[in-house]
Write a protein that holds these residues in place. Sequence first.
Motif, PDB file in Angstrom:
ATOM      1  N   ARG A  81       0.764  -1.275   0.033  1.00 20.64           N
ATOM      2  CA  ARG A  81       0.049   0.146  -0.089  1.00 20.64           C
ATOM      3  C   ARG A  81       0.978   1.183   0.141  1.00 20.64           C
ATOM      4  NH1 ARG A  81      -5.115  -1.459   0.494  1.00 20.64           N
ATOM      5  NH2 ARG A  81      -5.526  -3.481   1.637  1.00 20.64           N
ATOM      6  N   SER A  82       1.969   1.174  -0.802  1.00 22.21           N
ATOM      7  CA  SER A  82       2.778   2.455  -0.956  1.00 22.21           C
ATOM      8  C   SER A  82       2.327   2.991  -2.118  1.00 22.21           C
ATOM      9  CB  SER A  82       4.322   1.623  -1.021  1.00 22.21           C
ATOM     10  OG  SER A  82       5.125   2.528  -0.704  1.00 22.21           O
ATOM     11  N   TRP A  83       1.125   3.688  -2.091  1.00 20.71           N
ATOM     12  CA  TRP A  83       0.868   4.355  -3.146  1.00 20.71           C
ATOM     13  C   TRP A  83       1.674   5.774  -3.683  1.00 20.71           C
ATOM     14  CZ3 TRP A  83      -2.397   1.105  -4.708  1.00 20.71           C
ATOM     15  CH2 TRP A  83      -3.257   0.225  -3.751  1.00 20.71           C
ATOM     16  N   ALA A  84       2.384   6.311  -2.661  1.00 17.93           N
ATOM     17  CA  ALA A  84       3.212   7.319  -3.092  1.00 17.93           C
ATOM     18  C   ALA A  84       4.411   6.937  -3.859  1.00 17.93           C
ATOM     19  CB  ALA A  84       3.366   8.077  -1.646  1.00 17.93           C
ATOM     20  N   TRP A  85       4.639   5.655  -3.891  1.00 18.87           N
ATOM     21  CA  TRP A  85       5.968   5.141  -4.861  1.00 18.87           C
ATOM     22  C   TRP A  85       5.261   4.309  -5.870  1.00 18.87           C
ATOM     23  CZ3 TRP A  85      10.472   7.051  -4.363  1.00 18.87           C
ATOM     24  CH2 TRP A  85      10.834   7.330  -3.058  1.00 18.87           C
ATOM     25  N   ALA A  86       4.061   3.588  -5.854  1.00 17.84           N
ATOM     26  CA  ALA A  86       3.590   2.888  -6.957  1.00 17.84           C
ATOM     27  C   ALA A  86       3.116   3.752  -7.962  1.00 17.84           C
ATOM     28  CB  ALA A  86       2.444   1.992  -6.174  1.00 17.84           C
ATOM     29  N   ILE A  87       2.346   4.785  -7.644  1.00 16.43           N
ATOM     30  CA  ILE A  87       1.840   5.530  -8.785  1.00 16.43           C
ATOM     31  C   ILE A  87       2.792   6.079  -9.770  1.00 16.43           C
ATOM     32  CG2 ILE A  87      -0.037   7.288  -9.357  1.00 16.43           C
ATOM     33  CD1 ILE A  87      -0.927   4.582  -8.440  1.00 16.43           C
ATOM     34  N   PRO A  88       3.711   6.981  -9.286  1.00 15.76           N
ATOM     35  CA  PRO A  88       4.712   7.583  -9.707  1.00 15.76           C
ATOM     36  C   PRO A  88       5.805   6.539 -10.565  1.00 15.76           C
ATOM     37  CG  PRO A  88       5.023   8.555  -7.772  1.00 15.76           C
ATOM     38  CD  PRO A  88       3.890   7.337  -7.865  1.00 15.76           C
ATOM     39  N   TYR A  89       5.893   5.299 -10.050  1.00 18.03           N
ATOM     40  CA  TYR A  89       6.799   4.198 -10.466  1.00 18.03           C
ATOM     41  C   TYR A  89       5.848   3.625 -11.605  1.00 18.03           C
ATOM     42  CZ  TYR A  89       9.511  -0.136 -10.770  1.00 18.03           C
ATOM     43  OH  TYR A  89      10.252  -1.246 -11.376  1.00 18.03           O
ATOM     44  N   LEU A  90       4.765   3.772 -11.658  1.00 19.86           N
ATOM     45  CA  LEU A  90       3.813   3.196 -12.825  1.00 19.86           C
ATOM     46  C   LEU A  90       3.839   4.083 -13.807  1.00 19.86           C
ATOM     47  CD1 LEU A  90       1.761   1.388 -14.201  1.00 19.86           C
ATOM     48  CD2 LEU A  90       0.115   2.499 -12.991  1.00 19.86           C
ATOM     49  N   PHE A  91       3.824   5.254 -13.782  1.00 18.92           N
ATOM     50  CA  PHE A  91       3.778   6.424 -14.661  1.00 18.92           C
ATOM     51  C   PHE A  91       5.106   6.703 -15.148  1.00 18.92           C
ATOM     52  CE2 PHE A  91       4.305  10.751 -15.744  1.00 18.92           C
ATOM     53  CZ  PHE A  91       3.179  10.888 -16.704  1.00 18.92           C
ATOM     54  N   ALA A  92       6.038   6.454 -14.277  1.00 19.74           N
ATOM     55  CA  ALA A  92       7.658   6.596 -14.937  1.00 19.74           C
ATOM     56  C   ALA A  92       7.995   5.481 -15.820  1.00 19.74           C
ATOM     57  CB  ALA A  92       8.566   6.871 -13.777  1.00 19.74           C
ATOM     58  N   ASN A  93       7.734   4.241 -15.529  1.00 25.72           N
ATOM     59  CA  ASN A  93       7.747   3.345 -16.565  1.00 25.72           C
ATOM     60  C   ASN A  93       7.103   3.277 -17.569  1.00 25.72           C
ATOM     61  OD1 ASN A  93       9.702   0.742 -15.866  1.00 25.72           O
ATOM     62  ND2 ASN A  93       9.001   1.726 -13.793  1.00 25.72           N
ATOM     63  N   VAL A  94       5.791   3.395 -17.701  1.00 26.25           N
ATOM     64  CA  VAL A  94       5.105   3.609 -18.986  1.00 26.25           C
ATOM     65  C   VAL A  94       4.915   4.621 -19.625  1.00 26.25           C
ATOM     66  CG1 VAL A  94       2.547   3.399 -19.717  1.00 26.25           C
ATOM     67  CG2 VAL A  94       3.274   2.050 -17.987  1.00 26.25           C
ATOM     68  N   MET A  95       4.918   5.892 -19.233  1.00 29.01           N
ATOM     69  CA  MET A  95       5.298   7.032 -19.960  1.00 29.01           C
ATOM     70  C   MET A  95       6.703   7.295 -20.118  1.00 29.01           C
ATOM     71  SD  MET A  95       2.154   7.962 -20.449  1.00 29.01           S
ATOM     72  CE  MET A  95       2.473   9.191 -21.462  1.00 29.01           C
ATOM     73  N   GLY A  96       7.443   6.970 -19.175  1.00 27.21           N
ATOM     74  CA  GLY A  96       8.916   7.113 -19.486  1.00 27.21           C
ATOM     75  C   GLY A  96       9.360   6.478 -20.717  1.00 27.21           C
ATOM     76  N   THR A  97       8.989   5.174 -20.833  1.00 26.72           N
ATOM     77  CA  THR A  97       9.486   4.294 -22.042  1.00 26.72           C
ATOM     78  C   THR A  97       8.788   5.023 -23.376  1.00 26.72           C
ATOM     79  OG1 THR A  97       7.670   2.743 -21.863  1.00 26.72           O
ATOM     80  CG2 THR A  97       9.817   2.182 -20.862  1.00 26.72           C
ATOM     81  N   LEU A  98       7.705   5.673 -23.405  1.00 28.15           N
ATOM     82  CA  LEU A  98       7.094   6.141 -24.549  1.00 28.15           C
ATOM     83  C   LEU A  98       8.001   7.199 -25.042  1.00 28.15           C
ATOM     84  CD1 LEU A  98       3.305   5.926 -23.964  1.00 28.15           C
ATOM     85  CD2 LEU A  98       4.925   4.456 -25.558  1.00 28.15           C
ATOM     86  N   VAL A  99       8.143   8.089 -23.924  1.00 23.54           N
ATOM     87  CA  VAL A  99       9.086   9.398 -24.223  1.00 23.54           C
ATOM     88  C   VAL A  99      10.443   9.088 -24.701  1.00 23.54           C
ATOM     89  CG1 VAL A  99      10.130  11.294 -23.225  1.00 23.54           C
ATOM     90  CG2 VAL A  99       7.681  10.714 -22.926  1.00 23.54           C
ATOM     91  N   PHE A 100      11.225   8.103 -23.922  1.00 25.21           N
ATOM     92  CA  PHE A 100      12.539   7.908 -24.499  1.00 25.21           C
ATOM     93  C   PHE A 100      12.650   6.986 -25.719  1.00 25.21           C
ATOM     94  CE2 PHE A 100      13.430   9.197 -20.373  1.00 25.21           C
ATOM     95  CZ  PHE A 100      14.794   9.090 -20.049  1.00 25.21           C
ATOM     96  N   ILE A 101      11.464   6.176 -26.140  1.00 19.89           N
ATOM     97  CA  ILE A 101      11.569   5.760 -27.484  1.00 19.89           C
ATOM     98  C   ILE A 101      11.243   6.999 -28.376  1.00 19.89           C
ATOM     99  CG2 ILE A 101      10.115   4.670 -29.234  1.00 19.89           C
ATOM    100  CD1 ILE A 101       9.355   2.632 -26.924  1.00 19.89           C
ATOM    101  N   TRP A 102      10.473   7.821 -28.329  1.00 22.92           N
ATOM    102  CA  TRP A 102      10.636   9.017 -28.967  1.00 22.92           C
ATOM    103  C   TRP A 102      11.842   9.829 -29.385  1.00 22.92           C
ATOM    104  CZ3 TRP A 102      10.464  14.252 -27.803  1.00 22.92           C
ATOM    105  CH2 TRP A 102      10.196  15.237 -28.864  1.00 22.92           C
ATOM    106  N   ILE A 103      12.448   9.976 -28.016  1.00 25.95           N
ATOM    107  CA  ILE A 103      13.680  10.588 -27.794  1.00 25.95           C
ATOM    108  C   ILE A 103      14.576  10.144 -28.912  1.00 25.95           C
ATOM    109  CG2 ILE A 103      15.669  11.378 -26.623  1.00 25.95           C
ATOM    110  CD1 ILE A 103      13.645  12.026 -24.291  1.00 25.95           C
ATOM    111  N   GLY A 104      14.699   8.524 -28.752  1.00 31.36           N
ATOM    112  CA  GLY A 104      15.517   7.767 -29.433  1.00 31.36           C
ATOM    113  C   GLY A 104      15.314   8.029 -31.182  1.00 31.36           C
ATOM    114  N   PHE A 105      14.077   7.965 -31.344  1.00 30.94           N
ATOM    115  CA  PHE A 105      13.665   8.345 -32.868  1.00 30.94           C
ATOM    116  C   PHE A 105      14.171   9.650 -33.273  1.00 30.94           C
ATOM    117  CE2 PHE A 105       9.745   5.749 -34.707  1.00 30.94           C
ATOM    118  CZ  PHE A 105      10.393   4.539 -34.076  1.00 30.94           C
ATOM    119  N   LYS A 106      14.118  10.726 -32.417  1.00 29.66           N
ATOM    120  CA  LYS A 106      14.470  11.959 -32.701  1.00 29.66           C
ATOM    121  C   LYS A 106      15.962  12.020 -32.942  1.00 29.66           C
ATOM    122  CE  LYS A 106      10.655  14.105 -33.229  1.00 29.66           C
ATOM    123  NZ  LYS A 106       9.995  14.557 -34.597  1.00 29.66           N
ATOM    124  N   ILE A 107      16.675  11.419 -32.081  1.00 29.43           N
ATOM    125  CA  ILE A 107      18.067  11.517 -32.274  1.00 29.43           C
ATOM    126  C   ILE A 107      18.580  10.743 -33.416  1.00 29.43           C
ATOM    127  CG2 ILE A 107      20.279  10.662 -30.783  1.00 29.43           C
ATOM    128  CD1 ILE A 107      19.002  11.942 -28.097  1.00 29.43           C
TER     129      ILE A 107
END
Length: 123
Positions: A91-117
């Motif tokens: 029940r560590s919501w303060a870590w779980a929600i940002p961790y979920l967001f960082a992995n899912v949205m972060g990978t999308l952003v980093f794929i996009w950055i890889g495309f651009k570079i």
Amino acid sequence: MGIQFILFVGLGGAIGSIFRASLSFFLSPQTQFATLLVNLIGAFLIGFFTKWSANLGSGDLFRAFWIIGICGGFTTFSTFGMDLLYLFEKRSWAWAIPYLFANVMGTLVFIWIGFKIANITLS
């Protein structure tokens, strides 16, 4: 897909897994940080290699070794899932929600950055 393709995937996968294990070893106290880090680095590399290989017309063996093999062996969706389940169970919501967001949205952003570079390096 022939035996050469499978061998390239296997060799790349072994190398990617060794890199992931090495990084996790050095960051072992922060398991979730290590998982997030490998997923973001891997997402960037997948984006970069996908765009780069498409623009240069690289063949299936390039994709087998670099994208499926190395990046696939390096990234770890299942460990992310296990980490997230552990945080939810605690029940560590303060870590779980940002961790979920960082992995899912972060990978999308980093794929996009890889495309651009990759586009920049090919210009």
